[in-house]
Design a protein around this motif. Structure first.
Motif, PDB file in Angstrom:
ATOM      1  N   ARG A 118       0.840  -1.201   0.000  1.00 47.86           N
ATOM      2  CA  ARG A 118       0.000   0.000   0.000  1.00 47.86           C
ATOM      3  C   ARG A 118       0.877   1.253   0.000  1.00 47.86           C
ATOM      4  O   ARG A 118       0.633   2.193  -0.774  1.00 47.86           O
ATOM      5  N   GLY A 119       1.898   1.280   0.831  1.00 54.14           N
ATOM      6  CA  GLY A 119       2.798   2.426   0.886  1.00 54.14           C
ATOM      7  C   GLY A 119       3.503   2.659  -0.440  1.00 54.14           C
ATOM      8  O   GLY A 119       3.654   3.806  -0.881  1.00 54.14           O
ATOM      9  N   PHE A 120       3.932   1.577  -1.081  1.00 57.74           N
ATOM     10  CA  PHE A 120       4.579   1.682  -2.392  1.00 57.74           C
ATOM     11  C   PHE A 120       3.629   2.317  -3.402  1.00 57.74           C
ATOM     12  O   PHE A 120       3.986   3.260  -4.112  1.00 57.74           O
ATOM     13  N   TYR A 121       2.399   1.806  -3.460  1.00 58.43           N
ATOM     14  CA  TYR A 121       1.441   2.335  -4.426  1.00 58.43           C
ATOM     15  C   TYR A 121       1.088   3.794  -4.127  1.00 58.43           C
ATOM     16  O   TYR A 121       0.949   4.599  -5.044  1.00 58.43           O
ATOM     17  N   GLU A 122       0.948   4.132  -2.856  1.00 59.08           N
ATOM     18  CA  GLU A 122       0.674   5.532  -2.515  1.00 59.08           C
ATOM     19  C   GLU A 122       1.844   6.416  -2.937  1.00 59.08           C
ATOM     20  O   GLU A 122       1.635   7.512  -3.480  1.00 59.08           O
ATOM     21  N   HIS A 123       3.060   5.947  -2.707  1.00 59.38           N
ATOM     22  CA  HIS A 123       4.252   6.697  -3.125  1.00 59.38           C
ATOM     23  C   HIS A 123       4.262   6.906  -4.642  1.00 59.38           C
ATOM     24  O   HIS A 123       4.759   7.927  -5.136  1.00 59.38           O
ATOM     25  N   MET A 124       3.705   5.949  -5.369  1.00 55.95           N
ATOM     26  CA  MET A 124       3.688   6.007  -6.831  1.00 55.95           C
ATOM     27  C   MET A 124       2.462   6.755  -7.374  1.00 55.95           C
ATOM     28  O   MET A 124       2.243   6.770  -8.581  1.00 55.95           O
ATOM     29  N   GLY A 125       1.668   7.368  -6.488  1.00 56.66           N
ATOM     30  CA  GLY A 125       0.579   8.214  -6.955  1.00 56.66           C
ATOM     31  C   GLY A 125      -0.814   7.626  -6.863  1.00 56.66           C
ATOM     32  O   GLY A 125      -1.778   8.239  -7.332  1.00 56.66           O
ATOM     33  N   PHE A 126      -0.956   6.441  -6.271  1.00 54.49           N
ATOM     34  CA  PHE A 126      -2.272   5.834  -6.111  1.00 54.49           C
ATOM     35  C   PHE A 126      -2.860   6.237  -4.762  1.00 54.49           C
ATOM     36  O   PHE A 126      -2.126   6.507  -3.812  1.00 54.49           O
ATOM     37  N   ALA A 127      -4.184   6.268  -4.685  1.00 50.67           N
ATOM     38  CA  ALA A 127      -4.878   6.565  -3.436  1.00 50.67           C
ATOM     39  C   ALA A 127      -6.001   5.554  -3.231  1.00 50.67           C
ATOM     40  O   ALA A 127      -6.595   5.062  -4.200  1.00 50.67           O
ATOM     41  N   VAL A 128      -6.284   5.254  -1.981  1.00 52.62           N
ATOM     42  CA  VAL A 128      -7.376   4.347  -1.646  1.00 52.62           C
ATOM     43  C   VAL A 128      -8.700   5.040  -1.944  1.00 52.62           C
ATOM     44  O   VAL A 128      -8.931   6.172  -1.511  1.00 52.62           O
ATOM     45  N   VAL A 129      -9.560   4.342  -2.706  1.00 55.48           N
ATOM     46  CA  VAL A 129     -10.872   4.896  -3.046  1.00 55.48           C
ATOM     47  C   VAL A 129     -12.009   4.001  -2.562  1.00 55.48           C
ATOM     48  O   VAL A 129     -13.172   4.336  -2.741  1.00 55.48           O
ATOM     49  N   GLY A 130     -11.663   2.862  -1.975  1.00 51.90           N
ATOM     50  CA  GLY A 130     -12.697   1.955  -1.478  1.00 51.90           C
ATOM     51  C   GLY A 130     -12.073   0.768  -0.772  1.00 51.90           C
ATOM     52  O   GLY A 130     -10.844   0.605  -0.752  1.00 51.90           O
ATOM     53  N   ARG A 131     -12.930  -0.049  -0.183  1.00 50.03           N
ATOM     54  CA  ARG A 131     -12.474  -1.213   0.569  1.00 50.03           C
ATOM     55  C   ARG A 131     -13.509  -2.319   0.451  1.00 50.03           C
ATOM     56  O   ARG A 131     -14.712  -2.050   0.446  1.00 50.03           O
ATOM     57  N   SER A 132     -13.035  -3.561   0.396  1.00 50.77           N
ATOM     58  CA  SER A 132     -13.900  -4.737   0.424  1.00 50.77           C
ATOM     59  C   SER A 132     -13.465  -5.613   1.586  1.00 50.77           C
ATOM     60  O   SER A 132     -12.263  -5.768   1.828  1.00 50.77           O
ATOM     61  N   GLU A 133     -14.418  -6.209   2.272  1.00 48.87           N
ATOM     62  CA  GLU A 133     -14.120  -7.116   3.388  1.00 48.87           C
ATOM     63  C   GLU A 133     -13.503  -8.427   2.914  1.00 48.87           C
ATOM     64  O   GLU A 133     -12.810  -9.097   3.680  1.00 48.87           O
ATOM     65  N   ILE A 134     -13.792  -8.799   1.656  1.00 45.27           N
ATOM     66  CA  ILE A 134     -13.310 -10.076   1.122  1.00 45.27           C
ATOM     67  C   ILE A 134     -12.523  -9.833  -0.163  1.00 45.27           C
ATOM     68  O   ILE A 134     -12.671  -8.802  -0.807  1.00 45.27           O
ATOM     69  N   ASP A 135     -11.686 -10.818  -0.515  1.00 46.42           N
ATOM     70  CA  ASP A 135     -10.931 -10.699  -1.764  1.00 46.42           C
ATOM     71  C   ASP A 135     -11.797 -11.151  -2.935  1.00 46.42           C
ATOM     72  O   ASP A 135     -12.968 -11.505  -2.760  1.00 46.42           O
ATOM     73  N   GLY A 136     -11.230 -11.147  -4.121  1.00 49.08           N
ATOM     74  CA  GLY A 136     -11.967 -11.469  -5.343  1.00 49.08           C
ATOM     75  C   GLY A 136     -12.479 -12.892  -5.406  1.00 49.08           C
ATOM     76  O   GLY A 136     -13.366 -13.201  -6.192  1.00 49.08           O
ATOM     77  N   GLN A 137     -11.942 -13.774  -4.561  1.00 50.40           N
ATOM     78  CA  GLN A 137     -12.389 -15.160  -4.531  1.00 50.40           C
ATOM     79  C   GLN A 137     -13.292 -15.428  -3.329  1.00 50.40           C
ATOM     80  O   GLN A 137     -13.587 -16.582  -3.021  1.00 50.40           O
ATOM     81  N   GLY A 138     -13.695 -14.374  -2.634  1.00 47.53           N
ATOM     82  CA  GLY A 138     -14.614 -14.530  -1.524  1.00 47.53           C
ATOM     83  C   GLY A 138     -13.969 -14.920  -0.204  1.00 47.53           C
ATOM     84  O   GLY A 138     -14.674 -15.254   0.751  1.00 47.53           O
ATOM     85  N   ARG A 139     -12.645 -14.861  -0.147  1.00 54.83           N
ATOM     86  CA  ARG A 139     -11.948 -15.212   1.089  1.00 54.83           C
ATOM     87  C   ARG A 139     -11.897 -13.986   2.010  1.00 54.83           C
ATOM     88  O   ARG A 139     -11.933 -12.854   1.530  1.00 54.83           O
ATOM     89  N   PRO A 140     -11.751 -14.196   3.323  1.00 55.12           N
ATOM     90  CA  PRO A 140     -11.796 -13.088   4.284  1.00 55.12           C
ATOM     91  C   PRO A 140     -10.486 -12.306   4.373  1.00 55.12           C
ATOM     92  O   PRO A 140      -9.926 -12.116   5.447  1.00 55.12           O
ATOM     93  N   PHE A 141      -9.998 -11.845   3.221  1.00 62.69           N
ATOM     94  CA  PHE A 141      -8.777 -11.045   3.158  1.00 62.69           C
ATOM     95  C   PHE A 141      -9.154  -9.689   2.576  1.00 62.69           C
ATOM     96  O   PHE A 141      -9.268  -9.542   1.354  1.00 62.69           O
ATOM     97  N   PRO A 142      -9.376  -8.682   3.421  1.00 58.82           N
ATOM     98  CA  PRO A 142      -9.847  -7.376   2.931  1.00 58.82           C
ATOM     99  C   PRO A 142      -8.921  -6.775   1.873  1.00 58.82           C
ATOM    100  O   PRO A 142      -7.702  -6.890   1.950  1.00 58.82           O
ATOM    101  N   LEU A 143      -9.558  -6.132   0.913  1.00 61.89           N
ATOM    102  CA  LEU A 143      -8.846  -5.460  -0.168  1.00 61.89           C
ATOM    103  C   LEU A 143      -9.083  -3.958  -0.087  1.00 61.89           C
ATOM    104  O   LEU A 143     -10.176  -3.509   0.240  1.00 61.89           O
ATOM    105  N   LEU A 144      -8.047  -3.211  -0.422  1.00 62.06           N
ATOM    106  CA  LEU A 144      -8.157  -1.771  -0.617  1.00 62.06           C
ATOM    107  C   LEU A 144      -8.161  -1.523  -2.116  1.00 62.06           C
ATOM    108  O   LEU A 144      -7.298  -2.021  -2.837  1.00 62.06           O
ATOM    109  N   HIS A 145      -9.159  -0.785  -2.583  1.00 65.08           N
ATOM    110  CA  HIS A 145      -9.254  -0.437  -4.003  1.00 65.08           C
ATOM    111  C   HIS A 145      -8.546   0.902  -4.174  1.00 65.08           C
ATOM    112  O   HIS A 145      -8.850   1.866  -3.478  1.00 65.08           O
TER     113      HIS A 145
END
Length: 151
Positions: A118-145
């Motif tokens: 996350r820090g790397f991506y923020e340093h490269m100009g990305f910002a968090v715009v959303g969050r999901s409680e689960i990953d793309g496969q439905g597992r309980p690993f929250p994602l930051l969009h």
């Protein structure tokens, strides 16, 4: 280091295995929230994704060994992993710059449990715009969009 876009028809089993090994080496020190059983479950899914992703860019060392890779679908960075011995050496930066400047990628998801990424991506100009409680496969690993912010 050389970067090469590898077309779907040119992704040999040997290349996919070598690139998947980079993924596994990369996640072990960064994805501490994953149990060994999670990694075992993910391994074939990663190989499938490497074969299927629209654009696969692989970074090779001077000996021709994969040391990082990037997968892009449309404007979404689906995967970006670097061999841990090269963390901080500019491989991820080169791959990410290629994705944004050449391929037009502007979005990505990052595991909330991977603050270094996350820090790397923020340093490269990305910002968090959303969050999901689960990953793309439905597992309980929250994602930051994240999205690339206009400069």
């Amino acid at each position: 280091m050389e970067m090469e876009t590898v077309a779907k028809g040119e992704r040999t089993e040997e290349l996919v295995r070598a690139v998947a090994a980079v993924w596994e080496a990369s996640i072990r020190p960064t994805h501490l929230f994953l149990a060994e059983s999670d990694i075992d479950e993910l391994r074939p899914q990663v190989r499938q994704a490497l074969s299927a992703v629209d654009t696969l860019v692989v970074a090779f060392d001077d000996a021709g060994k994969p040391v990082g890779f990037l997968g892009v679908e449309g404007d979404m960075i689906e995967m970006l992993f670097v061999s841990p011995e090269l963390f901080g050496a500019g491989v991820g930066r080169r791959l990410l710059n290629y994705a944004t400047k050449t391929l037009g990628a502007r979005r990505l998801d990052v595991n909330e449990g991977n603050p270094g990424a996350r820090g790397f991506y923020e340093h490269m100009g990305f910002a968090v715009v959303g969050r999901s409680e689960i990953d793309g496969q439905g597992r309980p690993f929250p994602l930051l969009h994240m999205e690339l912010q206009d400069e």
